[in-house]
Each structure stands twice: as structure tokens, then as C-alpha cells.
Write an enzyme that holds these catalytic residues in place. Structure first.
Site, PDB file in Angstrom:
ATOM      1  N   GLY A 150       0.840  -1.192   0.000  1.00  0.00           N
ATOM      2  CA  GLY A 150       0.000   0.000   0.000  1.00  0.00           C
ATOM      3  C   GLY A 150       0.873   1.240   0.000  1.00  0.00           C
ATOM      4  O   GLY A 150       2.025   1.215  -0.455  1.00  0.00           O
ATOM      5  N   THR A 174      -3.165  -9.389  -4.801  1.00  0.00           N
ATOM      6  CA  THR A 174      -3.057  -9.416  -6.266  1.00  0.00           C
ATOM      7  C   THR A 174      -1.878  -8.547  -6.683  1.00  0.00           C
ATOM      8  O   THR A 174      -1.490  -7.618  -5.967  1.00  0.00           O
ATOM      9  CB  THR A 174      -4.337  -8.885  -6.942  1.00  0.00           C
ATOM     10  OG1 THR A 174      -4.611  -7.566  -6.445  1.00  0.00           O
ATOM     11  CG2 THR A 174      -5.517  -9.801  -6.658  1.00  0.00           C
ATOM     12  N   ARG A 230       1.545  -4.174  12.171  1.00  0.00           N
ATOM     13  CA  ARG A 230       0.825  -4.620  13.358  1.00  0.00           C
ATOM     14  C   ARG A 230       1.478  -5.899  13.860  1.00  0.00           C
ATOM     15  O   ARG A 230       1.843  -6.777  13.081  1.00  0.00           O
ATOM     16  CB  ARG A 230      -0.651  -4.874  13.043  1.00  0.00           C
ATOM     17  CG  ARG A 230      -1.458  -3.614  12.754  1.00  0.00           C
ATOM     18  CD  ARG A 230      -1.664  -2.778  14.001  1.00  0.00           C
ATOM     19  NE  ARG A 230      -2.538  -1.657  13.762  1.00  0.00           N
ATOM     20  CZ  ARG A 230      -2.109  -0.415  13.528  1.00  0.00           C
ATOM     21  NH1 ARG A 230      -0.812  -0.159  13.458  1.00  0.00           N
ATOM     22  NH2 ARG A 230      -2.979   0.567  13.351  1.00  0.00           N
ATOM     23  N   GLU A 259       0.748  -3.906  23.703  1.00  0.00           N
ATOM     24  CA  GLU A 259       1.301  -2.574  23.960  1.00  0.00           C
ATOM     25  C   GLU A 259       0.553  -1.899  25.119  1.00  0.00           C
ATOM     26  O   GLU A 259      -0.667  -2.011  25.213  1.00  0.00           O
ATOM     27  CB  GLU A 259       1.182  -1.720  22.691  1.00  0.00           C
ATOM     28  CG  GLU A 259       2.015  -2.261  21.543  1.00  0.00           C
ATOM     29  CD  GLU A 259       1.871  -1.454  20.263  1.00  0.00           C
ATOM     30  OE1 GLU A 259       1.169  -0.410  20.273  1.00  0.00           O
ATOM     31  OE2 GLU A 259       2.448  -1.854  19.243  1.00  0.00           O
ATOM     32  N   HIS A 277       6.287   1.820  19.052  1.00  0.00           N
ATOM     33  CA  HIS A 277       5.198   2.164  18.125  1.00  0.00           C
ATOM     34  C   HIS A 277       5.210   3.655  17.781  1.00  0.00           C
ATOM     35  O   HIS A 277       4.222   4.374  17.958  1.00  0.00           O
ATOM     36  CB  HIS A 277       3.839   1.773  18.725  1.00  0.00           C
ATOM     37  CG  HIS A 277       2.785   1.552  17.666  1.00  0.00           C
ATOM     38  ND1 HIS A 277       1.728   0.688  17.818  1.00  0.00           N
ATOM     39  CD2 HIS A 277       2.630   2.093  16.424  1.00  0.00           C
ATOM     40  CE1 HIS A 277       0.957   0.712  16.735  1.00  0.00           C
ATOM     41  NE2 HIS A 277       1.492   1.569  15.880  1.00  0.00           N
TER      42      HIS A 277
END
Length: 312
Positions: A150, A174, A230, A259, A277
């Protein structure tokens, strides 16, 4: 009449005045107790909720917020937002796709460099007055695999390819015709083909433990893992075992299962780099994130399509 936004996030405070200047009334509730109190006291007043993936919004909370019309999630992930409950009420959900991609990609490369070049231990030993000139692997030319291509994955690929001459491969559901990188049909085949595997895919049930013991074994004893996505995407127990047994060379992690808790097994290892994070946090990212939230809110309440909709 101004709209009321319940703010559950705790990382963009400096830029929340952007919303207030646009006329929104904010109810800040960045802790579990404040959240519960705010929902109990203001349930009928809240038109919108600002949250992030791990904080989410539950079905029970959605049911209580009887006038809720839109949920804005900062960051790309929305794994703890009950999308089914929102859809059943006709509530719009948006995310922050792309708003902090540059910051996350920068941090991914920082972790990668720190891990391969052993920067934290070199720094610590030098401060102790030692002079340990350990030979560490080069980064340039290493084969990089990205799990999820992404906005963040593309930003990482660009930095790695153009900045470090790294051949880039990726796995997504894909192939992307707009990306000049090599696609693999599974995390296992991707891991087998690369030196460094970067996890950049959203969390949630669909990506739970995509990186398991088999994938780690395919990455191999000279392979490295970087996770800025994640923790749920990686089987933490399998990762700790692979690191301890030398089945992979090292791991750099910005995300963890519980966390702010961090596994003692991971903390005890010398071949890990751990950060709390913070990959997506920078002044620029916070500003851009809140700006996107504002644009989504303005579009929604004007009856126009939101910019970054999330569908169940």
C-alpha cells in the site's frame, strides 16, 4: 450548529486545533477511564469519533452513541473498529491511508539500518568507553521483500530501491500493475526469495500470523525481519524462538502484541531492535493526519463523498 467529535487518540494533540478552528467541538478522552466517562456522559451529543486501529470502537460503544454518524481512524489500520456494527447503523468509517506513509517508511529504513549495522549496541559500547569494531552486513544491494504494498509499502520500496540499490519484491493479494517490483503469490515464497522481510500490511483477522514459523524458516539464518505494521501479522512466539535459535539473523520491531507491554523474550535477545510504536509519529505526519480527518469530516457533513472510506 457545531458538530461534536469524541477524540480517543493521544498522539496528535498539537494539531487538534485545526478541527476546533473549523468549528468542531472536541471531547478529549485519551485513556480508558476518560473514554468510558465521556461516552457515558455525552452519548447523545457525539456526532463523530476520532480513533486509531488498536484503540478501535466497539459494537457496544457504537450502540450507545445514538447520534454517531462517522468514525475517523488515524493511520491505515482499523482492526479494532467494529465495521459490522457501524455498517448496520449506516455509519461512515474513514481511515488515514497515506497520511503518515513517509514517516513510517523513514522509520522502517532507520530500523533496517540500525538492525543490520548493529547501531544500538555499537552506540552503547562506545558510551561505556569500549572500542568494539564489529563487522556488520552492508545494506546496499540486499534483496528486500515487502509484505503489503500500500502507501507505506510503496514508500519503503522507493527508498530502498533508489537509495540503497535494493532489488524489491512484494506479496499482496493481487499484483500491482503500477509497481515495478516482483510479485510473489505467498508470504512463504516471498520470504524464501529475500534477505530482509518488511511487514507493511494492515492488521486484523485476514492477516493474523501471516508470518509464522514456516515463513521465518524460509527467510533463513541470514535473513532479517522488520515490522512497522501490526504485531498480529507476526507469530511472536515463533519469532522469539527463531531469533533465540539463530534460525533468522535479527528482527526490528515497532509494534507489539500487548502494547505498551513488550515480550521479555524479545527484550532479552541481542539480535533485536525495539521501538515503542513511533514509526508513524512526526510533527509532519500528525499535521497531515489531522488535515485528512478534517477534510473527511468536512466532506461528510457537506453531504459529499469522503476521501478515504473504509468498507466492511
Amino acid at each position: 450548529m457545531s458538530k461534536t467529535v469524541l477524540v480517543l487518540v493521544e498522539t496528535v494533540d498539537d494539531y487538534l486545533p485545526l478541527l476546533e478552528r473549523a468549528g468542531y467541538r472536541l471531547i478529549r478522552a485519551p485513556s480508558p477511564q476518560l473514554r468510558a466517562d465521556a461516552i457515558a456522559r455525552h452519548a447523545g451529543e457525539i456526532d463523530a469519533v476520532l480513533t486509531r486501529g488498536p484503540l478501535g470502537l466497539t459494537a457496544g460503544e457504537i450502540a450507545t452513541l445514538v447520534n454517531l454518524r462517522i468514525i475517523c481512524v488515524i493511520g491505515a489500520g482499523y482492526e479494532q473498529v467494529d465495521l459490522a456494527a457501524a455498517a448496520a447503523r449506516g455509519i461512515t468509517v474513514t481511515n488515514g491511508a497515506g497520511a503518515n506513509a513517509a514517516a513510517v517508511a523513514d522509520h522502517a529504513l532507520a530500523l533496517l539500518l540500525a538492525l543490520l549495522r548493529d547501531i544500538p549496541r555499537a552506540d552503547a559500547s562506545t558510551r561505556r568507553g569500549e572500542w568494539q569494531r564489529v563487522i556488520s552486513p552492508s545494506v546496499s544491494g540486499k534483496r528486500l521483500g515487502i509484505l503489503g504494498l500500500g502507501a507505506v509499502g510503496l514508500a519503503i520500496a522507493k527508498r530502498a530501491s533508489l537509495g540503497f540499490d535494493m532489488p524489491v519484491s512484494y506479496h499482496s493479494r493481487t499484483p500491482r500493475n503500477d509497481a515495478p517490483y516482483t510479485w510473489y503469490d505467498s508470504p512463504l515464497h516471498l520470504a524464501d526469495a529475500v534477505d530482509i522481510l518488511v511487514v507493511a500490511t494492515p492488521g486484523g483477522a485476514g492477516t493474523q500470523h501471516l508470518v509464522d514459523a514456516q515463513v521465518l524458516d524460509a527467510l533463513g539464518a541470514e535473513g532479517y525481519l522488520v515490522n512497522i505494521a501490526r504485531a498480529s501479522v507476526v507469530d511472536t512466539q515463533a519469532l522469539a524462538a527463531a531469533l533465540a535459535q539463530g534460525r533468522i539473523a535479527g528482527a526490528a520491531l515497532d509494534v507489539f502484541d500487548d502494547e505498551p507491554g513488550v515480550s521479555d523474550a524479545l527484550k532479552a535477545l541481542g539480535n533485536t531492535v525495539l521501538t515503542p510504536h513511533v514509526a508513524g509519529q512526526s510533527p509532519e505526519a500528525a499535521r497531515d493526519t489531522v488535515s485528512l480527518v478534517l477534510r473527511n469530516l468536512q466532506a461528510f457533513f457537506a453531504g459529499e463523498p469522503v476521501l478515504t472510506p473504509v468498507h466492511e
